[in-house]
Enzyme design. Structure first.
Site: not given
Ligand code: HEM
Ligand SMILES: [Ca+2]
Ligand SMILES: [Ca+2]
Length: 306
Positions: A46, A174, A230, A74, A144, A42
């Site tokens: 970002h 996700h 996966d 962030n 996003p 993530r």
């Molecule tokens: C498509 C639009 C996306 C939205 C609206 C979005 C939104 C979010 C939100 C709200 C969280 C939770 C953050 C928290 O409460 O700690 C999250 C977590 C996460 N996002 Fe996204 N995300 C998007 C796309 C992506 C993309 C493109 C990636 C990477 C390729 C990604 C990777 C992750 C990962 C790995 C987590 C877990 C982070 C953790 O466990 O610390 N996301 N995302």
């Molecule tokens: Ca940058």
């Molecule tokens: Ca999984």
């Protein structure tokens, strides 16, 4: 400045142990802190969507500048993700001081971690330089949000050169990691979203019952295989097990549903498209010698900008 030509062997002469040092730092860290992989993926996303993949997200705030990482969007980036970059930087500075950029460290560490938790291997090209700017007030509108529509999310991805299909493939990130309750609380309180799986909703309501006072409460984004990279995330979406509204909407919206179906039925297709999209993500807005530097510390510009 024109974008630099990234190459796989960029550090072959100047830091021959680069690959090894990153791998050997990441492996024990992920073993001890299994949330590192998701947090780092993530963090990389970002970084690349804000001013390109230039480590701008790693800069610490000081009296003169509120940095990107201290914007609301962030604030939930986990400490373990920043920590892995610091550890790698420290190890690299001993072996080849002043050579490897923080932006390259983040790109390579992300790949190693994704692969380590079961995701696809892809080539990381190197030679990014670290940027000179990191401004919290610029974050809004460039990342996003969980409550956005598909067209709103797409406009952010399009700005960075991605298609709708790539948006869906990258959302497959996700398949690992967490979300804090406030990101999905509107799907369970005051009333449960009827499209959310009822059993899952019950678990979430209980988990998040005190979320306004206990802000650390968080749920797995993929409740079935949270630690494994996966295609379960896509299978979940069909069963009402998508946690965020932005996850569920990928199945609901007829423009993205065919891609969700494809990836749910075919993990190989998902891995292939995710890998290509990650290579592309790593090229977004990269900086060369003219508009970047190799930071001595990943959280500070080499020169104080006042
Ligand atoms: C498509 C639009 C996306 C939205 C609206 C979005 C939104 C979010 C939100 C709200 C969280 C939770 C953050 C928290 O409460 O700690 C999250 C977590 C996460 N996002 Fe996204 N995300 C998007 C796309 C992506 C993309 C493109 C990636 C990477 C390729 C990604 C990777 C992750 C990962 C790995 C987590 C877990 C982070 C953790 O466990 O610390 N996301 N995302
Ligand atoms: Ca940058
Ligand atoms: Ca999984």
């Amino acid at each position: 400045a024109p974008p630099p030509n990234l190459t796989k062997d960029y550090y072959q002469k100047t830091c021959p142990d680069f690959n090894k040092i990153v791998r050997e730092t990441v492996t024990p860290k992920q073993g001890q802190q299994p949330t590192t992989a998701a947090g780092t993926l993530r963090l990389f996303f970002h970084d690349c969507f804000m001013e390109g993949c230039d480590a701008s997200v790693l800069i610490a705030t000081n009296s003169f500048n509120k940095a990107e990482r201290d914007d609301d969007l962030n604030e939930s980036l986990p400490g373990d993700a920043f920590d892995i970059v610091t550890r790698i930087k420290t190890a690299l500075e001993l072996s080849c001081p002043g050579v490897v950029s923080c932006a390259d460290i983040l790109a390579q560490a992300t790949r190693d971690l994704v692969t380590m938790v079961g995701g696809p291997f892809y080539e990381v090209k190197l030679g990014r330089k670290d940027g000179f700017e990191s401004k919290a007030h610029k974050v809004k509108g460039n990342l996003p949000l969980a409550n956005q529509s598909v067209p709103d999310m797409l406009s952010i991805f399009k700005k960075n050169g991605f298609t709708l299909k790539e948006l869906v493939a990258l959302s497959g990130g996700h398949t690992i990691g967490f979300s804090h309750c406030k990101e999905f609380s509107n799907r369970i309180f005051p009333k449960v979203d009827p499209e959310l799986n009822a059993k899952f909703a019950g678990v979430l309501k209980d988990l998040c019952k005190n979320f306004e006072t206990n802000k650390t409460m968080a749920a797995f984004l993929d409740p079935v295989t949270p630690g494994k990279f996966d295609n379960m995330y896509f299978k979940n979406l069909k069963r009402g097990l998508g946690l965020l509204a932005s996850d569920h909407i990928l199945f609901k919206d007829p423009s993205t549903r065919p891609f969700v179906e494809l990836y749910a039925n075919n993990q190989t297709a998902f891995f292939e498209d995710f890998a290509r999209a990650m290579e592309k993500l790593g090229r977004v807005g990269v900086k060369g010698e003219k508009d970047g530097e190799v930071r001595r510390r990943c959280d500070h510009f080499n020169k104080l900008n006042v």
